[in-house]
Design a protein around this motif. Structure first.
Motif, PDB file in Angstrom:
ATOM      1  N   ASP A   1     -17.738 -49.872 -21.954  1.00 35.63           N
ATOM      2  CA  ASP A   1     -18.555 -49.202 -21.229  1.00 35.63           C
ATOM      3  C   ASP A   1     -20.055 -49.276 -21.428  1.00 35.63           C
ATOM      4  OD1 ASP A   1     -16.622 -47.390 -20.067  1.00 35.63           O
ATOM      5  OD2 ASP A   1     -16.736 -45.910 -21.451  1.00 35.63           O
ATOM      6  N   THR A   2     -20.433 -49.697 -22.441  1.00 35.98           N
ATOM      7  CA  THR A   2     -21.854 -50.191 -22.745  1.00 35.98           C
ATOM      8  C   THR A   2     -22.189 -51.392 -22.003  1.00 35.98           C
ATOM      9  OG1 THR A   2     -22.027 -49.390 -24.649  1.00 35.98           O
ATOM     10  CG2 THR A   2     -23.432 -50.923 -24.531  1.00 35.98           C
ATOM     11  N   LEU A   3     -21.202 -52.397 -22.022  1.00 34.48           N
ATOM     12  CA  LEU A   3     -21.275 -53.897 -21.122  1.00 34.48           C
ATOM     13  C   LEU A   3     -21.500 -53.373 -19.839  1.00 34.48           C
ATOM     14  CD1 LEU A   3     -18.749 -56.096 -23.116  1.00 34.48           C
ATOM     15  CD2 LEU A   3     -20.934 -56.305 -23.395  1.00 34.48           C
ATOM     16  N   ARG A   4     -20.536 -52.803 -19.133  1.00 38.26           N
ATOM     17  CA  ARG A   4     -20.623 -52.224 -17.880  1.00 38.26           C
ATOM     18  C   ARG A   4     -21.781 -51.511 -17.388  1.00 38.26           C
ATOM     19  NH1 ARG A   4     -16.720 -48.992 -18.114  1.00 38.26           N
ATOM     20  NH2 ARG A   4     -15.035 -50.524 -17.919  1.00 38.26           N
ATOM     21  N   ARG A   5     -22.349 -50.730 -18.320  1.00 41.17           N
ATOM     22  CA  ARG A   5     -23.434 -49.930 -17.889  1.00 41.17           C
ATOM     23  C   ARG A   5     -24.777 -50.907 -17.907  1.00 41.17           C
ATOM     24  NH1 ARG A   5     -21.280 -45.623 -21.143  1.00 41.17           N
ATOM     25  NH2 ARG A   5     -22.726 -46.565 -22.764  1.00 41.17           N
ATOM     26  N   VAL A   6     -24.792 -51.894 -18.868  1.00 42.61           N
ATOM     27  CA  VAL A   6     -25.964 -52.749 -18.915  1.00 42.61           C
ATOM     28  C   VAL A   6     -26.094 -53.683 -17.739  1.00 42.61           C
ATOM     29  CG1 VAL A   6     -26.871 -54.623 -20.318  1.00 42.61           C
ATOM     30  CG2 VAL A   6     -26.329 -52.468 -21.304  1.00 42.61           C
TER      31      VAL A   6
ATOM     32  N   CYS B   1     -11.693 -61.321 -10.005  1.00 43.60           N
ATOM     33  CA  CYS B   1     -12.724 -60.460 -10.727  1.00 43.60           C
ATOM     34  C   CYS B   1     -12.711 -59.239 -10.001  1.00 43.60           C
ATOM     35  CB  CYS B   1     -13.918 -61.053 -11.200  1.00 43.60           C
ATOM     36  SG  CYS B   1     -15.087 -60.014 -12.271  1.00 43.60           S
ATOM     37  N   ARG B   2     -12.333 -58.176 -10.788  1.00 46.47           N
ATOM     38  CA  ARG B   2     -12.313 -56.705  -9.960  1.00 46.47           C
ATOM     39  C   ARG B   2     -13.503 -55.926 -10.520  1.00 46.47           C
ATOM     40  NH1 ARG B   2      -9.962 -59.534  -6.987  1.00 46.47           N
ATOM     41  NH2 ARG B   2      -7.997 -59.110  -5.991  1.00 46.47           N
ATOM     42  N   VAL B   3     -14.801 -56.455 -10.741  1.00 43.75           N
ATOM     43  CA  VAL B   3     -15.920 -55.673 -11.073  1.00 43.75           C
ATOM     44  C   VAL B   3     -16.557 -55.217  -9.616  1.00 43.75           C
ATOM     45  CG1 VAL B   3     -18.409 -55.841 -12.026  1.00 43.75           C
ATOM     46  CG2 VAL B   3     -16.487 -56.984 -12.943  1.00 43.75           C
ATOM     47  N   ARG B   4     -16.538 -53.927  -9.402  1.00 42.83           N
ATOM     48  CA  ARG B   4     -16.864 -53.557  -8.070  1.00 42.83           C
ATOM     49  C   ARG B   4     -18.146 -53.259  -7.783  1.00 42.83           C
ATOM     50  NH1 ARG B   4     -12.239 -54.909  -5.743  1.00 42.83           N
ATOM     51  NH2 ARG B   4     -10.503 -53.694  -6.311  1.00 42.83           N
ATOM     52  N   HIS B   5     -18.941 -52.889  -8.763  1.00 45.73           N
ATOM     53  CA  HIS B   5     -20.350 -52.869  -8.520  1.00 45.73           C
ATOM     54  C   HIS B   5     -21.222 -53.949  -8.401  1.00 45.73           C
ATOM     55  CE1 HIS B   5     -24.574 -51.380  -9.449  1.00 45.73           C
ATOM     56  NE2 HIS B   5     -24.190 -50.331  -9.847  1.00 45.73           N
TER      57      HIS B   5
ATOM     58  N   ARG C   1     -24.191 -54.919  -8.474  1.00 35.07           N
ATOM     59  CA  ARG C   1     -25.485 -55.425  -9.253  1.00 35.07           C
ATOM     60  C   ARG C   1     -24.571 -55.955 -10.517  1.00 35.07           C
ATOM     61  NH1 ARG C   1     -30.997 -52.346 -10.969  1.00 35.07           N
ATOM     62  NH2 ARG C   1     -31.314 -52.798  -8.576  1.00 35.07           N
ATOM     63  N   ALA C   2     -23.631 -55.112 -11.176  1.00 37.58           N
ATOM     64  CA  ALA C   2     -22.935 -55.821 -12.073  1.00 37.58           C
ATOM     65  C   ALA C   2     -22.287 -57.132 -11.788  1.00 37.58           C
ATOM     66  CB  ALA C   2     -21.995 -54.870 -12.585  1.00 37.58           C
ATOM     67  N   ALA C   3     -21.563 -57.129 -10.699  1.00 34.96           N
ATOM     68  CA  ALA C   3     -20.915 -58.297 -10.264  1.00 34.96           C
ATOM     69  C   ALA C   3     -21.924 -59.476 -10.141  1.00 34.96           C
ATOM     70  CB  ALA C   3     -20.395 -58.062  -9.022  1.00 34.96           C
ATOM     71  N   GLU C   4     -22.885 -59.401  -9.523  1.00 38.09           N
ATOM     72  CA  GLU C   4     -24.031 -60.469  -9.266  1.00 38.09           C
ATOM     73  C   GLU C   4     -24.382 -60.963 -10.802  1.00 38.09           C
ATOM     74  OE1 GLU C   4     -28.436 -61.159  -7.362  1.00 38.09           O
ATOM     75  OE2 GLU C   4     -27.206 -59.232  -6.773  1.00 38.09           O
ATOM     76  N   ASN C   5     -25.085 -59.881 -11.636  1.00 42.25           N
ATOM     77  CA  ASN C   5     -25.133 -60.313 -12.896  1.00 42.25           C
ATOM     78  C   ASN C   5     -24.011 -61.006 -13.686  1.00 42.25           C
ATOM     79  OD1 ASN C   5     -28.123 -59.404 -12.545  1.00 42.25           O
ATOM     80  ND2 ASN C   5     -27.417 -57.271 -13.279  1.00 42.25           N
ATOM     81  N   LEU C   6     -23.003 -60.586 -13.592  1.00 46.06           N
ATOM     82  CA  LEU C   6     -21.832 -61.239 -14.294  1.00 46.06           C
ATOM     83  C   LEU C   6     -21.413 -62.472 -13.908  1.00 46.06           C
ATOM     84  CD1 LEU C   6     -19.813 -60.987 -16.703  1.00 46.06           C
ATOM     85  CD2 LEU C   6     -18.290 -59.959 -14.847  1.00 46.06           C
ATOM     86  N   ALA C   7     -21.837 -62.742 -12.371  1.00 44.18           N
ATOM     87  CA  ALA C   7     -21.503 -64.049 -11.713  1.00 44.18           C
ATOM     88  C   ALA C   7     -22.721 -65.065 -12.363  1.00 44.18           C
ATOM     89  CB  ALA C   7     -21.742 -63.998 -10.028  1.00 44.18           C
ATOM     90  N   MET C   8     -23.811 -64.491 -12.643  1.00 46.27           N
ATOM     91  CA  MET C   8     -24.805 -65.463 -13.415  1.00 46.27           C
ATOM     92  C   MET C   8     -24.339 -65.981 -14.778  1.00 46.27           C
ATOM     93  SD  MET C   8     -28.028 -66.810 -12.722  1.00 46.27           S
ATOM     94  CE  MET C   8     -28.789 -65.629 -11.623  1.00 46.27           C
TER      95      MET C   8
END
Length: 393
Positions: free
Chosen positions: A77-82, A325-329, A331-338
Motif C-alpha cells: 500500500d505504501t508503494l502504491r500510494r507513493v 501490468c495491471r496498475v490502473r492509476h 500517474r502510478a503507471a506512468e511513474n512505474l513505467a519510468m
C-alpha cells in the motif's frame, strides 16, 4: 560484495535527491528508499507492488547494508500510494539528469521518437483509454533520453515538440513516424540544432499526394532528366528475401508546397519488396528531411528508426511484460513505467551479462553481486563524490 560496488550502487540516488516527496506527514520510509527498492525489484523481475515487497523481504540483509530499514520494508500500500502521488514531470526531470550523466554526444546519431500505449493501464472511467507514452530513444547508445505522457497518438506532435525542447540534440538526426510529420515537430528539431527525417503518409494530405505523384511519375520515366541518388540492399532469412531500394532527390525538385517545410532539403522514397516461396509484396514509403540528399545516410537513418521498436518497445512488452501490468492509476503507471525503463537500460548496458534480458533478470534475482554490478553500470559515467555513509533513509 565489495564496499566499492555498494557505493557505486548508492550513487544512483544523487540524481533523485531533489525529487519532491509528495507525502504531507513525516513518512516512515524515505522516498529514496522506495525508489531504490522499486528499481532493484524491477531489475530482478518483480513487477507488481506485492512482488516488490516480497523481493525486498527476500533481499533484506543486502538492502540493510545500503539503506536504513529501521522502519522495516515498505508495504504494498505504501508503494502504491507513493507512486500514485509522485509528480511525473518532476520524476522525469530527475530521470533526465540521470540519463544526462550516462549519455554521450548524439552528433551524427539517430534519435528515434515514437509512442507506445500501456494497454494494462486503463482508467476506471474509460476502459478504452490506455496510458500513452512518447519516447525519445538514442538508437546507438540504447538510452531513453526522454519520456512524456500524451493523449493518444494524435497527441504525439505537440508532445514531441514540447519534449524535444528539453533535450540536448545538437547534430543528431531525429526520426519520426507519420503522426510526427508536422511542421511543428520539424521546427522543434531544427531549434535544437538537429536534423529531421520524418515519414510522410496520407494523413499529411496535399503534401503526401504531391510527393507520391512526383515519385510515381519519376519512376515511370526511369528517373530521366532527374538527379536522383539511389541505393539497394537485400536481406535474406526466415524463409524470405527482403529488398529495399532507397532514392533521394533535392527538395527543390518538388512543388512549392513541399518546399515550404522548415529547412527541408531532400525528399526520400523507400520501396520494400518481400518475397517468399508463395507470394511477393511491395510497398512504398516517403520521407521529408532537412538532410541533403545523400541517400546512404538517409537509408541508414530510416533503418535505425526501427530500433526504438526492437530495442525498447519489444523488450518492454516481451521481456518485462509491460502490457500485462495491471496498475490502473495513470500517474502510478506512468511513474512505474519510468522505473521499468531505467531497469531495462541498466540491464542492457551491463555488457558482461549472460544471455538476453530474461536470463539477466533471473540472475540478478539469484545473485546479489550481479544485481549490484547491474546497478553500477548506470553510474560509471556519473560525476560527483560518493554519498557518505550507508543509510539513505
Amino acid at each position: 560484495m565489495e564496499n566499492s560496488q555498494t557505493e557505486k550502487a548508492l550513487l544512483f540516488v544523487q540524481h533523485f535527491a531533489t525529487l519532491p516527496d509528495p507525502r504531507k506527514r513525516l513518512p516512515r520510509h524515505s522516498l529514496l528508499n522506495i525508489l531504490f527498492i522499486a528499481l532493484a525489484a524491477q531489475i530482478c523481475g518483480a513487477e507488481g507492488w506485492d512482488a516488490m515487497v516480497s523481493f525486498a523481504q527476500a533481499k533484506r540483509p543486502w538492502l540493510e547494508s545500503v539503506l536504513d530499514l529501521s522502519a522495516g520494508v515498505p508495504s504494498a500500500d505504501t508503494l502504491r500510494r507513493v507512486f500514485a502521488a509522485l509528480e511525473p514531470q518532476a520524476f522525469a526531470a530527475c530521470f533526465g539528469a540521470w540519463v544526462g550523466a550516462l549519455a554521450g554526444a548524439v552528433k551524427g546519431q539517430v534519435v528515434a521518437v515514437d509512442g507506445k500505449a500501456l494497454k494494462g493501464a486503463l482508467g476506471t472511467a474509460s476502459r478504452a483509454t490506455p496510458l500513452y507514452l512518447l519516447h525519445v530513444w538514442a538508437t546507438e547508445q540504447r538510452l531513453l533520453l526522454g519520456q512524456r505522457a500524451i493523449k493518444g497518438a494524435p497527441g504525439e506532435s505537440p508532445g514531441a515538440a514540447a519534449l524535444l525542447k528539453l533535450l540536448a540534440l545538437e547534430g543528431a538526426v531525429v526520426t519520426g513516424d507519420a503522426n510526427l510529420c508536422t511542421q511543428r515537430v520539424a521546427r522543434a528539431v531544427r531549434a535544437q540544432g538537429a536534423e529531421y527525417l520524418l515519414a510522410l503518409k496520407g494523413n499529411r494530405g496535399a503534401v503526401h499526394t504531391q510527393v507520391r505523384q512526383f515519385w510515381t511519375t519519376a519512376a515511370t520515366a526511369d528517373f530521366a532528366d532527374l538527379r536522383v541518388r539511389q541505393v539497394r540492399r537485400v536481406n535474406t532469412g526466415h524463409g524470405r528475401v527482403e529488398e529495399r531500394r532507397s532514392a533521394a532527390v533535392a527538395a527543390s525538385a518538388l512543388p512549392s508546397l513541399v518546399q515550404r517545410w522548415p529547412d527541408v532539403a531532400s525528399v526520400v522514397m523507400v520501396e520494400r519488396v518481400r518475397r517468399t516461396a508463395t507470394r511477393s509484396q511491395s510497398e512504398r514509403h516517403y520521407y521529408l528531411s532537412s538532410l541533403p540528399p545523400k541517400v546512404q545516410v538517409l537509408h541508414h537513418a530510416v533503418r535505425q528508426h526501427w530500433r526504438v521498436e526492437n530495442d525498447l518497445h519489444w523488450c518492454l512488452d516481451v521481456s518485462f511484460g509491460e502490457d500485462r501490468c495491471r496498475v490502473r492509476h495513470h500517474r502510478a503507471a506512468e511513474n512505474l513505467a519510468m522505473v521499468r525503463r531505467m531497469a531495462l537500460q541498466l540491464l542492457k548496458r551491463e555488457a558482461a551479462g549472460p544471455g538476453g534480458l530474461p536470463i539477466r533478470r533471473l540472475r540478478a534475482g539469484w545473485d546479489t553481486a550481479y544485481l549490484v554490478q547491474v546497478l553500477a553500470t548506470g553510474l560509471t559515467s556519473c560525476a560527483g563524490p560518493a554519498l557518505e555513509g550507508r543509510g539513505l533513509g
